[in-house]
Design a protein around this motif. Structure first.
Motif, PDB file in Angstrom:
ATOM      1  N   TYR A  60       0.882  -0.830  -0.392  1.00 53.70           N
ATOM      2  CA  TYR A  60      -0.011  -0.225   0.014  1.00 53.70           C
ATOM      3  C   TYR A  60       0.668   1.352   0.176  1.00 53.70           C
ATOM      4  CZ  TYR A  60      -4.125  -2.862   1.031  1.00 53.70           C
ATOM      5  OH  TYR A  60      -5.124  -3.725   1.419  1.00 53.70           O
ATOM      6  N   VAL A  65       1.511   4.040  -2.526  1.00 50.78           N
ATOM      7  CA  VAL A  65       0.960   5.392  -2.192  1.00 50.78           C
ATOM      8  C   VAL A  65       2.418   6.602  -3.146  1.00 50.78           C
ATOM      9  CG1 VAL A  65       0.456   7.818  -0.926  1.00 50.78           C
ATOM     10  CG2 VAL A  65      -1.298   5.467  -1.019  1.00 50.78           C
ATOM     11  N   HIS A 108      -1.485   4.354   7.901  1.00 51.22           N
ATOM     12  CA  HIS A 108      -1.443   5.490   9.440  1.00 51.22           C
ATOM     13  C   HIS A 108      -1.426   4.179  10.279  1.00 51.22           C
ATOM     14  CE1 HIS A 108      -1.912   7.253  13.128  1.00 51.22           C
ATOM     15  NE2 HIS A 108      -2.958   6.209  13.570  1.00 51.22           N
ATOM     16  N   PHE A 131      -3.623   9.738  -2.619  1.00 55.39           N
ATOM     17  CA  PHE A 131      -4.552   8.319  -2.201  1.00 55.39           C
ATOM     18  C   PHE A 131      -5.342   7.733  -3.013  1.00 55.39           C
ATOM     19  CE2 PHE A 131      -2.004   9.690   1.174  1.00 55.39           C
ATOM     20  CZ  PHE A 131      -1.948   7.820   2.267  1.00 55.39           C
ATOM     21  N   THR A 132      -6.842   8.241  -3.174  1.00 59.03           N
ATOM     22  CA  THR A 132      -6.900   8.168  -4.370  1.00 59.03           C
ATOM     23  C   THR A 132      -7.129   6.962  -5.110  1.00 59.03           C
ATOM     24  OG1 THR A 132      -8.752   9.758  -3.797  1.00 59.03           O
ATOM     25  CG2 THR A 132      -9.779   8.527  -5.608  1.00 59.03           C
ATOM     26  N   GLN A 147     -10.621   4.042   0.012  1.00 58.37           N
ATOM     27  CA  GLN A 147      -9.922   5.120   0.497  1.00 58.37           C
ATOM     28  C   GLN A 147      -9.190   4.606   1.958  1.00 58.37           C
ATOM     29  OE1 GLN A 147      -9.490   8.533  -1.462  1.00 58.37           O
ATOM     30  NE2 GLN A 147      -8.489   9.664   0.508  1.00 58.37           N
ATOM     31  N   PRO A 148     -10.268   4.546   2.685  1.00 58.48           N
ATOM     32  CA  PRO A 148     -10.539   4.814   4.088  1.00 58.48           C
ATOM     33  C   PRO A 148      -9.236   3.137   4.656  1.00 58.48           C
ATOM     34  CG  PRO A 148     -12.789   5.363   2.984  1.00 58.48           C
ATOM     35  CD  PRO A 148     -11.949   4.966   1.704  1.00 58.48           C
ATOM     36  N   ARG A 187       1.179  15.972   3.424  1.00 59.06           N
ATOM     37  CA  ARG A 187      -0.393  16.090   2.220  1.00 59.06           C
ATOM     38  C   ARG A 187      -0.303  17.459   1.339  1.00 59.06           C
ATOM     39  NH1 ARG A 187      -4.396  12.486   2.074  1.00 59.06           N
ATOM     40  NH2 ARG A 187      -4.945  10.620   3.600  1.00 59.06           N
ATOM     41  N   SER A 197      -6.033   4.389   3.865  1.00 65.27           N
ATOM     42  CA  SER A 197      -5.499   5.047   4.479  1.00 65.27           C
ATOM     43  C   SER A 197      -4.924   4.692   5.867  1.00 65.27           C
ATOM     44  CB  SER A 197      -6.047   6.591   5.023  1.00 65.27           C
ATOM     45  OG  SER A 197      -7.275   6.926   3.546  1.00 65.27           O
ATOM     46  N   LYS A 198      -6.712   3.800   6.562  1.00 63.29           N
ATOM     47  CA  LYS A 198      -5.906   3.459   8.049  1.00 63.29           C
ATOM     48  C   LYS A 198      -4.838   2.323   7.870  1.00 63.29           C
ATOM     49  CE  LYS A 198      -8.113  -0.012  11.096  1.00 63.29           C
ATOM     50  NZ  LYS A 198      -9.724  -1.316  11.422  1.00 63.29           N
TER      51      LYS A 198
END
Length: 307
Positions: free
Chosen positions: A10, A14, A39, A20-21, A31-32, A52, A35-36
């Protein structure tokens, strides 16, 4: 610290898209979710990997440091998966098969032709030798499978065997010479005064011939001895003597005559051997199945029947 391969995959997506999208679309995840995972990776490493910016993201110093390492790890993982899939899918691999000379010149070529047609990416290695030599190579892990003459005394307990074929032994003589007997079949004792061509020491048929002659009440007279199968047949073609051979090897030898032995005759059993309890490589297991199917279909050399 636990870093998962999926998280690195992942991260690389990116980093390479800087978005991200777009990365989520390429990976086929939301996307969530993406992102998770990023993170979680940052938490595991103890440093942020992205900053960002307007319209996308840029790598931090930690991200720049991680990127080439992550790319290499993802590429290695993909290469490993592809290599294993090639093996399982029989696109790559190798098989090491041993067989006696009579089988190398008769059954084995037909089986390998079928196998090769279906699996052209598999490398085939064939070792020709006596049954004892092949058994030694099997136990030394130099072969995956071997076609051997099944001894009436059994084989090494470290091996397991599957009896496949029974082949007849016949007397080979020069075709344009006088018949060896007045009838269709020959009593072995009729060879008492006939010069014989004898195989080398350690050859399966040598011991079989000597024991059979002993039971028939005579010691054979050798014209030539010490050859392999092709040499023995060539010596017989040259008129140097006769030889006791598997009937299958005479199928394409027009210069030789095959004289059957009188009942009960002489036969030997061919078995497929492998190390007991060993898991065959996928390519070797497939060759074993092709061989069994070939035999079951009845595509056998002259003088051979399936068991």
């Amino acid at each position: 610290m636990t870093v998962q391969l999926q998280q690195l995959r992942y991260f690389v997506a990116v980093a390479e898209t800087r978005h991200f999208t777009q990365a989520a679309d390429i990976l086929g995840v939301s996307q969530p979710t993406l992102s998770k995972q990023i993170h979680t990776l940052e938490s595991s490493l103890g440093a942020p990997l992205f900053e960002r910016i307007r319209g996308g993201v840029t790598l931090t110093v930690a991200g720049e440091t991680l990127l080439p390492l992550a790319q290499r790890m993802v590429a290695d993982a993909d290469a490993a998966r592809e290599a294993v899939q090639d093996i399982v899918g029989l696109r790559r691999g190798e098989v090491r098969l041993g067989a006696t000379p009579s089988l190398c010149s008769s059954l084995v070529p037909a089986v390998l032709r079928t196998y090769r047609a279906d699996h052209p990416g598999i490398q085939l290695y064939v070792s020709e030798g006596s049954s004892q030599d092949l058994i030694t190579d099997l136990l030394a892990h130099s072969l995956d499978l071997a076609l051997i003459v099944h001894s009436e005394h059994g084989v090494d307990p470290a091996l397991e065997t599957t009896e496949l074929l029974r082949e007849s032994l016949v007397v080979a003589s020069v075709a344009d010479g006088p018949p060896l007997t007045v009838g269709r079949q020959l009593d072995l004792a009729e060879l008492r005064h006939t010069p014989m061509v004898m195989f080398r020491e350690g050859y399966d048929i040598r011991d079989v011939t000597l024991h059979a002659c002993e039971r028939a009440g005579f010691t054979p007279k050798f014209a030539v001895e010490g050859g392999e199968m092709d040499a023995v047949l060539a010596f017989v073609e040259a008129g140097l003597g006769v030889a006791l051979v598997p009937s299958m090897v005479l199928a394409n030898r027009p210069l030789l005559r095959a004289t059957p032995l009188a009942p009960p005759g002489m036969r030997r059993t061919i078995a497929l051997a492998q190390r007991r309890g060993a898991v065959l490589p996928h390519a070797a297991a497939e060759l074993r199945e092709v061989m069994l199917e070939h035999i079951a279909a009845g595509e056998l050399p002259f003088g051979v029947r399936a068991l």
